[in-house]
Design an enzyme around this catalytic site. Structure first.
Site, PDB file in Angstrom:
ATOM      1  N   GLY A   8       9.921   8.459  -1.826  1.00  0.00           N
ATOM      2  CA  GLY A   8       8.524   8.201  -2.199  1.00  0.00           C
ATOM      3  C   GLY A   8       7.622   9.305  -1.671  1.00  0.00           C
ATOM      4  N   GLY A  11       3.809   9.923  -3.046  1.00  0.00           N
ATOM      5  CA  GLY A  11       2.793   8.869  -2.988  1.00  0.00           C
ATOM      6  C   GLY A  11       1.679   9.179  -1.995  1.00  0.00           C
ATOM      7  CD  GLN A  12      -3.143   6.020   0.485  1.00  0.00           C
ATOM      8  OE1 GLN A  12      -2.529   4.951   0.460  1.00  0.00           O
ATOM      9  NE2 GLN A  12      -4.380   6.109   0.928  1.00  0.00           N
ATOM     10  CE1 TYR A 143       2.960  -3.778  -0.132  1.00  0.00           C
ATOM     11  CE2 TYR A 143       1.336  -4.940   1.193  1.00  0.00           C
ATOM     12  CZ  TYR A 143       2.037  -3.787   0.902  1.00  0.00           C
ATOM     13  OH  TYR A 143       1.818  -2.648   1.632  1.00  0.00           O
ATOM     14  CE  LYS A 147       5.377  -3.170   2.653  1.00  0.00           C
ATOM     15  NZ  LYS A 147       6.239  -1.970   2.657  1.00  0.00           N
TER      16      LYS A 147
HETATM   17  C1  AKB Z   1      -2.506  -2.875   0.164  1.00  0.00           C
HETATM   18  O1  AKB Z   1      -3.728  -3.086   0.134  1.00  0.00           O
HETATM   19  O2  AKB Z   1      -1.693  -3.455  -0.562  1.00  0.00           O
HETATM   20  C2  AKB Z   1      -1.982  -1.876   1.173  1.00  0.00           C
HETATM   21  C3  AKB Z   1      -1.642  -2.543   2.464  1.00  0.00           C
HETATM   22  C4  AKB Z   1      -2.708  -2.970   3.376  1.00  0.00           C
HETATM   23  O3  AKB Z   1      -0.504  -2.711   2.768  1.00  0.00           O
HETATM   24  N1  AKB Z   1      -2.938  -0.851   1.370  1.00  0.00           N
END
Ligand code: AKB
Length: 329
Positions: A8, A11-12, A143, A147
């Site tokens: 990756g 990416g940012q 998400y 994680k």
């Molecule tokens: C998001 O906003 O999804 C990310 C994070 C805080 O993990 N920048």
């Protein structure tokens, strides 16, 4: 770290981390892994080796590790929180399936692994202020689920197979080199682009919604420091709270107004991003990172905002006094 693979790399985070690691370890020792459609460009492409490494393709990861004699993998592949809600199956495939591929290759080839976690690994039941290192993690986003799974899986590989896995929980990252794309905290980057371009900013997050944020140079330092930390001092591994600033849209807008007088912001709240933001902490307690590997941020809100405005003015070719794009400059 001798030879590093970044998955990756365009990416940012990757586009800046790759360059920083090349400065530190030598250009030829840092391989920029990318997928088709996100090829490295400019200095990133020219300064060192690169390879097509799709995290969902375990043999491709293993090939790159063998070819470049890799001993450390930075696994930066992920869908950010808002886009992940639109594509939960893909978010799992990349976030968990991809991590599993990386850990298996690392186990077979003796690599250390860095995989970022996030403030998104917390949920509505987590204490929101001064969120402790070890606390309730019951996120309600895919998400966040990926994680937390990633944190547990990485700790499992460390305990069970001795893989040197380490991680930090990143706040929203503010940067000017590459855009974030798809996160809940992206507004804290977008607001600077609007301000410097002299445009009104439509804020998708409601006033009073606090989230942890961090300037990219601090995030990059954290990612390098944790991988270089003395393992005998580490009580935790996956993953460390790190923090430097927490603000809501009103506070960041007021700070920007000090630097760009006349900056205007209106609210156009996005219900998805707002509900995600409300489920996340207001501010993390990063005392374990400070105690176990001497973590200290260098940028507060003021220093970050000043640097962002200055760097974006140069990047966008905007005249400091008029805040209007200056094509003659
Ligand atoms: C998001 O906003 O999804 C990310 C994070 C805080 O993990 N920048």
């Amino acid at each position: 770290m001798k030879n590093i693979l970044i998955i990756g790399a365009t990416g940012q985070i990757g586009s800046e981390l790759t360059m920083l690691l090349r400065k530190r370890y030598g250009n030829s020792h840092v391989v920029a892994g990318y997928i088709h459609g996100a090829e490295p460009k400019g200095e990133l492409a020219e300064s060192g080796p690169s390879a097509v490494v799709d995290i969902t393709d375990a043999p491709a990861i293993a090939d790159a590790v063998r070819k470049y004699d890799i001993d450390t993998i930075y696994n930066l592949a992920a869908l950010l929180s808002a886009v992940a809600e639109a594509r939960p199956q893909l978010a799992w495939k990349i976030g968990v399936g991809g991590l599993y591929n990386v850990l298996e290759v690392a186990r077979e080839h003796g690599c250390a692994v860095f995989t970022p976690s996030s403030i998104g690994s917390f949920g509505p039941d987590t204490p929101h202020d001064g969120t402790p290192q070890d606390t309730i993690q019951r996120p309600q986003t895919i998400y966040g689920v990926t994680k937390v799974t990633g944190e547990l899986l990485s700790d499992y590989y460390a305990r069970r197979f001795g893989v040197d896995t380490r991680s930090v929980r990143f706040p929203g990252l503010i940067s000017y080199v590459a855009p974030p794309g798809g996160g809940t905290t992206d507004y804290a980057v977008d607001i600077f682009y609007s301000a410097v371009r002299g445009e009104e900013f439509r804020c998708p997050i409601a006033p009073g919604t606090f989230m942890d944020m961090m300037y990219m140079p601090d995030a990059l330092r954290a990612a390098i420091l944790i991988m270089e930390a003395d393992p005998t001092r580490l009580v935790h591994r996956n993953s460390f709270n790190i923090a430097s600033m927490s603000f809501d849209p009103e506070i960041i807008a007021a700070k920007i107004r000090e630097l760009v007088p006349g900056f205007r912001m209106v609210y156009d709240v996005d219900p998805l991003r707002q509900s995600i933001a409300e489920s996340w902490p207001n501010s993390l307690d990063d005392s374990c990172a400070r105690a176990e590997w001497d973590w200290r941020p260098q940028y507060d809100l003021d220093a970050m905002a000043r640097d962002m405005v200055e760097k974006l003015r140069v990047k966008l070719g905007v005249d400091q006094n008029s805040n209007i794009a200056c094509h003659a400059c």
